[in-house]
Scaffold this motif. Structure first.
Motif, short mmCIF file in Angstrom:
data_model
loop_
_atom_site.label_atom_id
_atom_site.label_comp_id
_atom_site.label_asym_id
_atom_site.label_seq_id
_atom_site.Cartn_x
_atom_site.Cartn_y
_atom_site.Cartn_z
N TYR A 2 54.36 10.55 51.30
CA TYR A 2 55.81 10.35 51.51
C TYR A 2 56.20 8.89 51.25
O TYR A 2 57.16 8.61 50.54
CB TYR A 2 56.15 10.74 52.95
CG TYR A 2 57.58 10.49 53.37
CD1 TYR A 2 58.55 11.45 53.20
CD2 TYR A 2 57.94 9.28 53.97
CE1 TYR A 2 59.86 11.23 53.59
CE2 TYR A 2 59.24 9.05 54.37
CZ TYR A 2 60.20 10.02 54.18
OH TYR A 2 61.50 9.79 54.58
N MET B 228 54.51 6.51 49.64
CA MET B 228 54.11 5.95 48.34
C MET B 228 54.32 6.96 47.22
O MET B 228 53.52 7.04 46.28
CB MET B 228 52.64 5.52 48.39
CG MET B 228 52.33 4.52 49.48
SD MET B 228 50.55 4.13 49.54
CE MET B 228 50.52 2.86 50.82
N LYS B 229 55.39 7.75 47.33
CA LYS B 229 55.58 8.85 46.38
C LYS B 229 55.68 8.41 44.93
O LYS B 229 55.40 9.20 44.02
CB LYS B 229 56.82 9.68 46.76
CG LYS B 229 58.12 8.89 46.86
CD LYS B 229 59.31 9.83 47.10
CE LYS B 229 59.29 10.42 48.46
NZ LYS B 229 59.96 9.64 49.48
N GLU B 230 56.05 7.16 44.69
CA GLU B 230 56.15 6.68 43.30
C GLU B 230 54.76 6.50 42.68
O GLU B 230 54.63 6.59 41.45
CB GLU B 230 56.89 5.34 43.27
CG GLU B 230 58.31 5.39 43.83
CD GLU B 230 59.20 6.34 43.05
OE1 GLU B 230 59.03 6.44 41.82
OE2 GLU B 230 60.04 7.01 43.68
N ASN B 231 53.76 6.24 43.50
CA ASN B 231 52.43 5.92 42.96
C ASN B 231 51.33 6.88 43.40
O ASN B 231 50.19 6.76 42.93
CB ASN B 231 52.03 4.50 43.40
CG ASN B 231 53.00 3.46 42.90
OD1 ASN B 231 53.31 3.41 41.72
ND2 ASN B 231 53.49 2.62 43.81
N ALA C 117 50.30 11.01 44.28
CA ALA C 117 50.57 12.44 44.32
C ALA C 117 49.38 13.16 44.94
O ALA C 117 48.30 12.59 45.09
CB ALA C 117 50.84 12.96 42.91
#
Length: 688
Positions: free
Chosen positions: A242, A244-247, A249
């Protein structure tokens, strides 16, 4: 003025929220049907018009793909709304920011967020949101949270907790503390399920700090039985996904589980929290992948069984030797020795007129020292031929080049992994520490050091996909295994376990040992045990004392130790105990034997008596509800409403490893524990 001041007002507000959710679900149902109908129309049109223009086909294909994508999105939304509808939220805080005269609306906190697009208001906040952290960490009064814009200060004026099931409020508690004991006690008193449950409604302050820790590169969690280590680690994964959703998965996380049953048991936690399933593997699988699955080997389960059944002191010593803290350093020194002495250069006749001297070839082996030893031969061959061409004008054929490479490779005496591994023990002056079993089967303790030498000779490519590694049951892995892990996965890590629950005391690691091996790690300790009643945990402390363990004050039936006159009467007594369980409110019963062979024999006897029981072995892949018969080793990490430990006699439970197994077995019980024996009781329970 307090929004929804009374419990009746809260229940009415819950009806409004569930009504809104149901309305949105109806809309999504209509939308899904429309997409299905449209796709069916496309299908029928294409079927009845086979000679249509290719451009029209291309256009329709794009339309179909768009409808599929939108339809899948709507279906995902419907699933999410369905989950929210059952338990919309579990907590609430009223927070007013500093220097704001306007009243702050209450913040309702749930597993998933819910944004009402009609009113453009966030009606429910995700438990992982920065503002939700105050629910777990702060009491009434001054509080703050860190938003993307910076720290937000203010005051918490109200804190409430709810228990909502199937959209109905069972109770509401107002509290100035983080999690009131009433809520925690009710959750802990509930029955075990066939899968691990999420704990978002009862996360404690110390647990929340671990879950939301974004700074530690490696976080090592040492926790007592029932402290929620695994659950906390999984919630930590959900939080990091949640935050670090940009980096990060789900595909970038890898979980190292002890076995397939445990992997199945924990498999629903992340999906419950709104995240996709995360890949899982085992330490054994990682070592075998390094070795390209070339060898027959003893599994970890077989190693533990051999230790329990045969009590071979030489076997135990070999395991202890390879798990020593300095063992990996010895391997490193041997690798340096190989670098200096395993390459024996010889003169090579390249053509009738040109011989490459041994000194020149040896110099090239040293020149390419940035390559792993076995990967130098290609580069050495190319360099030798290039120098021959430049200095002597010699050009060779492809077959001559291949022959030169073969000759250079033969000069290295470390081309066979097993030969190198044997040479290591000879070099150490301890050849007795390596012993292959029948049919050239490797002992489990040899897999990791053999893999370590293989990586040193062949090199390794660290995983670019895995960005966070979660290792459970950390105590069961040796320092050399952690060194391999560090080479393969230099990413962030969460490592968890309990040194007191090792099923292999000869080859286990403590949190401090792991911290030293991984070079950089923060150690946190969890001493509060939530799983078992106070009476069960007090009983377990007499078997194996742990000064760090603090049981939750949840009381229940004292454990029973039952003496039988014979093995036959003990087995008849087990059938009576199973019948009592089946008449109770409990959902799961674990009959935990010392070894897998004992568990199999007992399960067959119970089945022959007409009882429906499930045998859980090291080959099983699923955790099931009902009556399960398994070994202490396989029960690690699992929990049952009731546990029966049979055959707790002096002959069966007598060694320190037996004590470990008994400790693991009794700490699986949540509400009720029974131990049975015939003859003399084990010394571990003789004084109980």
């Amino acid at each position: 003025m307090i929004f929804n001041k009374t419990e009746e007002q809260e229940k009415e507000y819950l009806k409004q929220i569930t009504g809104l959710l149901k309305s949105l679900m109806n809309e999504t149902n209509v939308s899904v049907k429309e997409h299905v109908d449209t796709l069916q129309e496309y299908k029928e049109y294409l079927w009845s018009n086979k000679d249509i223009d290719p451009h029209e086909i291309r256009s329709m294909r794009e339309s179909i793909l768009n409808h599929l994508a939108v339809g899948e999105s709507v279906i995902d939304k419907r699933k999410r709304l369905s989950k929210i509808l059952d338990v919309p939220y579990f907590g609430r805080i009223d927070f007013c920011e500093e220097n704001l005269s306007a009243q702050k609306l209450p913040i309702y906190i749930g597993v998933h967020s819910f944004y009402d697009s009609r009113t453009q208001k966030n009606l429910i906040y995700d438990w992982r949101a920065p503002v939700s952290g105050m629910f777990y960490d702060d009491e009434l009064g001054s509080a703050s949270y860190v938003s993307p814009q910076g720290e937000v200060r203010g005051r918490v004026s109200l804190k409430r907790q709810y228990r909502i099931r199937r959209g109905q409020m069972e109770f509401m508690i107002e509290s100035s503390l983080t999690i009131r004991d009433e809520v925690l006690q009710k959750e802990l008193s509930s029955n075990a399920d066939d899968k691990m449950k999420n704990i978002v409604a009862t996360i404690q302050r110390e647990q929340n700090g671990i879950i939301r820790n974004e700074e530690a590169h490696t976080l090592i969690i040492q926790g007592v039985p029932g402290s929620g280590k695994t659950s906390i680690a999984l919630h930590r994964m959900a939080y990091l996904l949640y935050a670090m959703k940009e980096n990060l998965a789900s595909a970038n996380i890898l979980i190292v589980s002890p076995n397939k049953v445990f992997a199945d048991y924990i498999s629903t936690v992340l999906p419950e929290l709104g995240e996709e399933t995360v890949p899982q593997t085992t330490m054994e699988q990682i070592m075998l992948d390094v070795l390209n699955h070339k060898y027959k080997y003893q599994t970890f389960f077989q190693q533990v069984d051999e230790l329990l059944v045969h009590k071979d002191s030489a076997f135990a010593e070999r395991i202890r030797y390879k798990a020593a803290a300095d063992f990996t350093n010895q391997l490193d020194r041997f690798i340096l020795f190989m670098e200096k002495s395993f390459f024996q250069a010889e003169d090579v006749r390249l053509t009738n007129h040109l011989t490459v001297p041994a000194e020149f070839i040896a110099e090239q082996f040293r020149r390419f020292n940035r390559y792993p030893m076995r990967l130098r031969f290609e580069a050495m061959t190319d360099y030798i031929l290039e120098m021959s061409r430049l200095q002597y004008g010699v050009t060779v054929t492809a077959s001559q080049r291949t022959e030169l490479r073969k000759k250079v490779k033969k000069m290295f005496t470390g081309n066979n992994d097993l030969d190198v591994y044997k040479a290591f023990y000879d070099w150490m002056g301890a050849p007795e520490m390596f012993k292959m079993g029948r049919n050239r089967v490797l002992e489990y303790a040899d897999l990791a050091p053999l893999a370590y030498l293989h990586l040193a000779l062949e090199g390794c490519r660290p995983s670019a996909v895995v960005k966070h590694l979660l290792i459970d049951e950390m105590q069961d892995y040796s320092p050399v295994q952690y060194r391999i892990i560090q080479k393969l996965y230099p990413c962030r890590k969460t490592v968890l376990g309990d040194a007191g629950q090792s099923v292999n005391p000869y080859g286990s690691s403590t949190a401090d040992m792991i911290q030293r091996t991984l070079a950089a790690g923060d150690v946190v300790k969890l001493g509060r045990s939530y799983r078992s009643t106070y009476e069960i945990m007090s009983f377990s402390q007499r078997i194996r004392s742990n000064k760090d363990l603090v049981p939750v004050e949840r009381h229940g039936t004292p454990p029973r130790v039952t003496d039988f006159k014979s093995a036959a009467s003990e087995r008849a007594g087990l059938i009576d105990l199973i019948a009592s369980f089946q008449e109770s409110e409990y959902q799961s019963l674990g009959i935990i034997c010392k070894t897998e062979a004992m568990a199999f024999e007992l399960s067959q006897h119970l089945k022959n008596c007409g009882l429906e029981v499930h045998f859980i072995s090291s080959q099983s892949s699923a955790f099931v509800r009902g009556v399960m018969v398994t070994s202490a080793h396989m029960s690690k990490g699992l929990e049952f409403d009731e546990v029966i430990v049979p055959q707790v006699n002096r002959d069966n439970y007598c060694s320190e490893l037996d004590r470990c197994m008994l400790y693991v077995a009794v700490t699986r019980a949540m509400h009720q524990l029974v131990l049975t024996y015939c003859g003399s009781p084990s010394l571990f329970i003789g004084s109980v």
